[in-house]
Design an enzyme around this catalytic site. Structure first.
Site: not given
Lengths: 433, 433
Positions: B421, B238, B215, B362, B263, B260, B192, B416
């Site tokens: 053009h 990661s 997520n 980080d 995480h 790492q 949302q 072409e």
């Protein structure tokens, strides 16, 4: 008839909003068919690519080596291209290379006040794939515009895939590929070509990035392999917005509007002018040109279905309307085009002044003709060397530098509950818990 | 147990290939649910956003104005943040701003040898949306890393959305948002929030670009609104690759691998070393650290399921293996890290030397911590000012310049089959057909 709006009308806001939100593209759902082709190419490799190529392009190839267009074939094709066209391809290529070379960013390495070494490094992708449509949409200008930024960026391997229905090579496309430094040419197309570029086969090494226009199958295949490789934006139908005052030759402006309209029936051409009588003369000139143009049927359908004339009280109203459209191409046929351009935030490419038709940018000006469509110029850009480069950042601390900035990192890591992050800094400062 | 590979083993190639191709992410199909939420937000606007927020975050908001976090609320939240953490946020922000300011590209305007005026202009997007996850994953460092490049790029409106389950604001996140120049904060999340940012509601003006982690619902929503707005890359779990010789303290390297791993369970840590006994000491040190770390359960699962130790004959083998992995984070705990870095083509960020733990990047080093994962460093880059800028090209011809390059454009257009053009150029040269 094109839409005819007037900013003095009470219903202008509603009409303009409808123009902005009009859908010009039919989306065809080919995802399942494309997923099956990609899975088959991943499973069977060259054999699958050969099968699809033979079936869809009416070929009879039996060996993977035949997928490759040889240097001899390119040499032979070049002999079919006249000297005037070869010279035009070369002029275009030289100018495109020159413009893109100026885009190349510089690396940056420095040591800051507390002794931290910092760096930003640009490197090219190792290999790029260039999709070129077959048949009537095989444009040499498109080969130049897609391949040269990769070449300028320093991409070592540039693989062009182009379907050759019934085995027919397009000589001008081969000439453009040769001039643009394409290293490999494969006579394959469709989702099978995209899958082969992304995943590789025994005979085709995978690439890192795939660019270039294609039909619904190609677009769907690019979306599906995105993540395995990088892709360029999926382009929508082309569009132009021309801002012209009454001092222009209406026949010139009409030609410009039609140069977009002739691309395909979904293309869009919009004229903004503060001179109503001039607008009427342009409308008449469009009709006049349409009687003689080879692609008049396509251009008329585009103009009637998607074209628009917006009559302004004053040119002062135009910049805000331009920003709302965020046009792919913006042509400013005005006395002070630079002053107007400075008031515009969102446009893919801007063509300045009465002697700069948009078509000059399609071929020989130097900037890229692959540009953001459908209002995406609000947040995206035309193809460039940046599409074939990536950045690596570098950080180097000695003990003193780590002592200067490390404690703040420990504080933040602990605040975020990330104990090993804190430990990895603190242990080097002999302050582990 | 982590994977233990040795380049001297006969099965190394197969084992390394399996490591490269291992999937670490479960993809959850939430597309239909997300499409329904987006459609509802488009149809009902603020009312839909209020409904979802009340339902998913256990809130009881009744007016759209309540979606907004007021300046007074931010002031109050800041009072809950201790001075040490505020100072760390400020140090980090100052360093991040400084590094990103150096990335800002310059416009280029010039006139070429035949009199064609050419230009490349950079402008910021008008508005950016920043998604910040709620609950435990609400990291102030992430707010700084996503918002500051937009601020440095000159984005006028930076809108942060952050779900506040049960109405609880995260004070450190508010402090980071304030420091980073976020202009609007909305207490909304999920699909949302993404829909509201992309399409707008009566109370929320739409943005042009949406960045930030989230997520599966947020990732799916970003994919679905892509094209209406720009989005950043959808980040995967990661990863770190550490190249270390035997002269390192194994406890330091073990901490880096675990930084790492902590995480999430899908994170990946890989050690490359030419010293087998050192590798064994690192493995033991990992076990030792795990006994004391707050997130040991997560880190152990990641290390056991996805971790790897690769024992090399020689460090000369390492650059090719690094390029194959194209790691998000590359740590070089070596005597000559710069020499090694010069041999690597593909990495998101490189950490040079024994005193540069990845965690420093980080938080406080300056470069961005939003980096390409899952081998995408082959073709993509970390977040930067470029994510919030777009380019417009400019071309201007006077009559003489058009006469110099126009004929080649006419030749190409005719080749072409694009008559309008050709006409749009030829008519200005008085050479129309």
């Amino acid at each position: 008839m094109p839409l005819d709006l007037n900013t003095q009308s009470a219903d202008f806001a509603a009409g303009f909003e409808a123009l902005l939100n009009s859908k010009r593209e039919m989306s065809v759902d080919v995802d399942a068919a494309v997923a099956a082709i990609i899975a088959d190419v991943r499973a069977r490799g060259d054999a699958a690519v050969l099968d699809y190529t033979n079936r869809f392009d009416r070929m009879s190839l039996s060996e993977a080596v035949e997928l490759r267009v040889s240097a001899d074939e390119v040499d032979a094709a070049l002999e079919q291209v006249g000297p005037e066209l070869l010279a035009a391809i070369d002029l275009a290529a030289t100018r495109i290379e020159s413009f893109h070379a100026r885009q190349m960013p510089l690396d940056d390495h420095y040591t800051d006040a507390v002794g931290v070494r910092l760096g930003l490094r640009w490197t090219p992708v190792s290999a790029a794939g260039l999709y070129v449509p077959g048949g009537t949409a095989a444009y040499p200008s498109s080969v130049l515009m897609n391949a040269l930024p990769a070449k300028v960026a320093g991409v070592a391997r540039i693989v062009m895939v182009v379907p050759t229905p019934d085995g027919v090579l397009n000589p001008a496309v081969m000439a453009a590929a040769r001039r643009a430094g394409v290293t490999d040419i494969l006579r394959i197309g469709g989702a099978q070509a995209v899958a082969a570029l992304a995943y590789g086969t025994d005979s085709i090494r995978p690439v890192d990035k795939i660019v270039g226009p294609g039909n619904a199958y190609v677009a769907a295949a690019k979306r599906q392999v995105y993540g395995i490789v990088g892709i360029d934006a999926i382009a929508g139908p082309s569009e132009i917005l021309v801002v012209a005052d009454g001092a222009n030759d209406p026949a010139w402006i009409a030609a410009d509007l039609l140069s977009q309209a002739e691309h395909d029936e979904s293309a869009q051409s919009i004229l903004l002018t503060d001179d109503g009588a001039f607008a009427d003369r342009v409308l008449a000139a469009v009709e006049d040109h349409l009687e003689r143009l080879p692609r008049a049927a396509t251009a008329r359908k585009s103009w009637d279905d998607h074209g628009a004339v917006i009559r302004l009280r004053s040119l002062d109203e135009a910049p805000a309307l331009v920003d709302a459209v965020a046009p792919e191409h913006l042509e400013l046929a005005l006395d002070d085009p630079d002053g107007f351009a400075a008031k515009v935030n969102h446009a893919g490419a801007i063509f300045l002044g009465r002697h700069t038709p948009e078509a000059i940018g399609d071929y020989v000006a130097g900037p890229n003709h692959v540009l953001p469509t459908a209002r995406t110029a609000r947040f995206s850009s035309g193809l460039s060397v940046f599409d074939f480069l990536k950045r690596t950042t570098l950080v180097g601390c000695d003990e003193a530098a780590l002592r200067a900035i490390g404690p703040a990192a420990v504080t933040l890591a602990r605040a975020e509950g990330l104990g090993a992050h804190a430990l990895s800094v603190a242990i080097r400062l002999n302050e582990a818990n």
